[in-house]
Design a protein around this motif. Structure first.
Motif, PDB file in Angstrom:
ATOM      1  N   LYS A 112       0.863  -1.191   0.000  1.00 31.09           N
ATOM      2  CA  LYS A 112       0.000   0.000   0.000  1.00 31.09           C
ATOM      3  C   LYS A 112       0.894   1.234   0.000  1.00 31.09           C
ATOM      4  N   TYR A 170      -7.121  -3.263   8.453  1.00 35.65           N
ATOM      5  CA  TYR A 170      -5.917  -2.425   8.421  1.00 35.65           C
ATOM      6  C   TYR A 170      -6.250  -0.987   8.803  1.00 35.65           C
ATOM      7  N   VAL A 184     -10.067  -0.368   7.517  1.00 29.83           N
ATOM      8  CA  VAL A 184     -10.521  -0.856   6.219  1.00 29.83           C
ATOM      9  C   VAL A 184     -10.306  -2.368   6.130  1.00 29.83           C
ATOM     10  N   PHE A 236      -9.642  -5.613   3.601  1.00 28.08           N
ATOM     11  CA  PHE A 236      -9.222  -6.132   2.293  1.00 28.08           C
ATOM     12  C   PHE A 236      -9.572  -7.610   2.235  1.00 28.08           C
ATOM     13  N   ASN A 249     -11.046  -1.863  -1.153  1.00 30.22           N
ATOM     14  CA  ASN A 249     -11.266  -2.074   0.271  1.00 30.22           C
ATOM     15  C   ASN A 249     -12.657  -1.561   0.633  1.00 30.22           C
TER      16      ASN A 249
HETATM   17  C1  LIG Z   1      -9.449   2.249   0.227  1.00 32.55           C
HETATM   18  O1  LIG Z   1     -10.163   2.633  -0.945  1.00 32.55           O
HETATM   19  C2  LIG Z   1     -10.306   4.034  -1.078  1.00 32.55           C
HETATM   20  C3  LIG Z   1     -11.239   4.293  -2.253  1.00 32.55           C
HETATM   21  O2  LIG Z   1     -10.761   3.631  -3.375  1.00 32.55           O
HETATM   22  C4  LIG Z   1      -8.948   4.664  -1.265  1.00 32.55           C
HETATM   23  O3  LIG Z   1      -9.069   6.067  -1.374  1.00 32.55           O
HETATM   24  C5  LIG Z   1      -8.096   4.341  -0.053  1.00 32.55           C
HETATM   25  O4  LIG Z   1      -6.789   4.818  -0.254  1.00 32.55           O
HETATM   26  C6  LIG Z   1      -8.051   2.830   0.171  1.00 32.55           C
HETATM   27  N1  LIG Z   1      -7.357   2.583   1.425  1.00 32.55           N
HETATM   28  C7  LIG Z   1      -6.294   1.797   1.505  1.00 32.55           C
HETATM   29  C8  LIG Z   1      -5.652   1.694   2.854  1.00 32.55           C
HETATM   30  O5  LIG Z   1      -5.857   1.172   0.563  1.00 32.55           O
END
Ligand SMILES: *[C@@H]1O[C@H](CO)[C@@H](O)[C@H](O)[C@H]1NC(C)=O
Ligand SMILES: *[C@@H]1O[C@H](CO)[C@@H](O)[C@H](O)[C@H]1NC(C)=O
Ligand SMILES: *[C@@H]1O[C@H](CO)[C@@H](O)[C@H](O)[C@H]1NC(C)=O
Length: 344
Positions: free
Chosen positions: A174, A194, A203, A205, A218
């Protein structure tokens, strides 16, 4: 000891269930350090390991004897994960490096070996929270530079997957994040929860344990912002119970909360006698004690007097549930290259 008992009783009375002696009971089990974090239970030794990040401390709370021991490394330390092959080897985050240290929890620090160094593009960042998965891979994240007054440089951190095979170049899973923090796998081991702390969200996954991959998408499993007036602060470390509910520590929020990640519901608020609650992990021989770490690092002198237990570890019992088995790291079998320790 009497002090701890009295403290336990007074906070029991303050628990959300009201003065109900079949409700949770809380006990301070260690003296305070500066910033206790990253508790992990090793049932092979009945030891709760945790770190004192800014003072380089790796600590071992010996459950059977109540003894607390410590070694000190040269840098900022977080997290700590015991090795699968040899319980006397611990994998620790030291600044931006994954380091294997030899320590049995009793004697002096043995050898140390640097296994990997990450985030060369953000030299002032450092490793923060992390855990091992069922296969023994490490899922560790970093945090960007924090000024002495606590301001965080945003988007200078990553969440990594570190395996035996990729030590030369750990996989970024990430990017960017700001303060990579709590994580937990569900009982079926097909979801990963996470926390990137400033988002105030947990969130979810979809997780494939065979391949060690997360879904691109997510969903928000819990949002601290949806409960104003009930809870405050920022989600930090977390763990999960055998019913797949999350136990989330609120830094700045003086509590550990229980939340249902499927419905997003807040199920319980357990007050902790310290404002900055950093992480939680189930332990004890039956995995039914919730060990909670706290910090006094950011408290004013007055707040330190008002919160004498801040920086210590608390043990909460009678929560009506228990944890899942804790995973260990399968990264190295033994320490190959020895070098002088960073000091005791
Ligand atoms: C979860 O999804 C949102 C919308 O796509 C995004 O903005 C965010 O960065 C994501 N969070 C992670 C921790 O990947
Ligand atoms: C105490 O709490 C338990 C569990 O939440 C509940 O079943 C019981 O009725 C409560 N007892 C009293 C006296 O409130
Ligand atoms: C960790 O970072 C601190 C601060 O920059 C530095 O003094 C220390 O030497 C570093 N430790 C290691 C093992 O590189």
């Amino acid at each position: 000891m009497l002090y701890f008992v009295l403290l336990g009783v007074s906070f029991l009375a303050a628990a959300v269930e009201g003065a109900n002696f079949s409700g949770p009971s809380i006990q301070q089990i260690t003296p305070p350090v500066d910033h206790a974090e990253g508790p992990t239970w090793d049932g092979r030794k009945n030891i709760l390991y945790f770190v004192d990040i800014h003072y380089g401390g790796v600590l071992a709370y010996h459950y059977d004897t109540n003894k607390l021991t410590r070694v000190t490394l040269n840098g900022e330390v977080s997290p700590v994960v015991p090795s699968r092959k040899d319980p006397n080897i611990l994998l620790v985050g030291l600044n931006r490096s994954v380091v294997a240290i030899e320590w049995d929890g009793n004697l002096a620090l043995g050898g140390q070996q640097v296994l990997a160094t990450v985030s060369k593009d953000h030299p002032t960042s450092r490793f923060n929270d992390g855990k091992a998965d069922k296969q023994g891979r490490l899922w560790w994240g970093t945090i960007g530079y924090e000024s002495p007054t606590g301001d965080l440089n945003m988007y200078e951190a990553y969440f990594y997957k570190i395996t035996k095979e990729n030590l030369d170049n750990p996989t970024i899973v990430k990017a960017p994040v700001s303060n990579s923090n709590g994580l937990a796998w569900n009982k079926a081991n097909n979801k990963l929860y996470y926390i990137d702390t400033p988002t105030r969200k947990i969130v979810e996954f979809v997780y494939d344990d065979d391949l060690g991959v997360l879904s691109k998408e997510n969903r928000t499993a819990f949002d601290v912002d949806l409960y104003p007036g009930k809870i405050t602060g920022y989600p930090d470390g977390m763990t999960i119970d055998e019913d797949d509910n999350l136990w989330i520590c609120l830094y700045g929020g003086g509590s550990v909360i229980k939340a249902n990640p499927t419905t997003g519901e807040l199920l319980k608020v357990v007050p902790i006698p310290a404002r900055d609650v950093t992480s939680a992990m189930w332990g004890g021989p039956d995995l039914d004690i919730l060990f909670v770490t706290t910090s006094k690092h950011s408290l004013s002198d007055t707040e330190k007097v008002q919160q004498p237990g801040a920086g210590s570890v608390y043990a909460i019992t009678n929560l009506g549930t228990k944890g899942l088995p804790v995973f260990t790291a399968d990264i190295i079998d033994s320490i190959a290259k020895r070098r002088p320790s960073g000091g005791q």
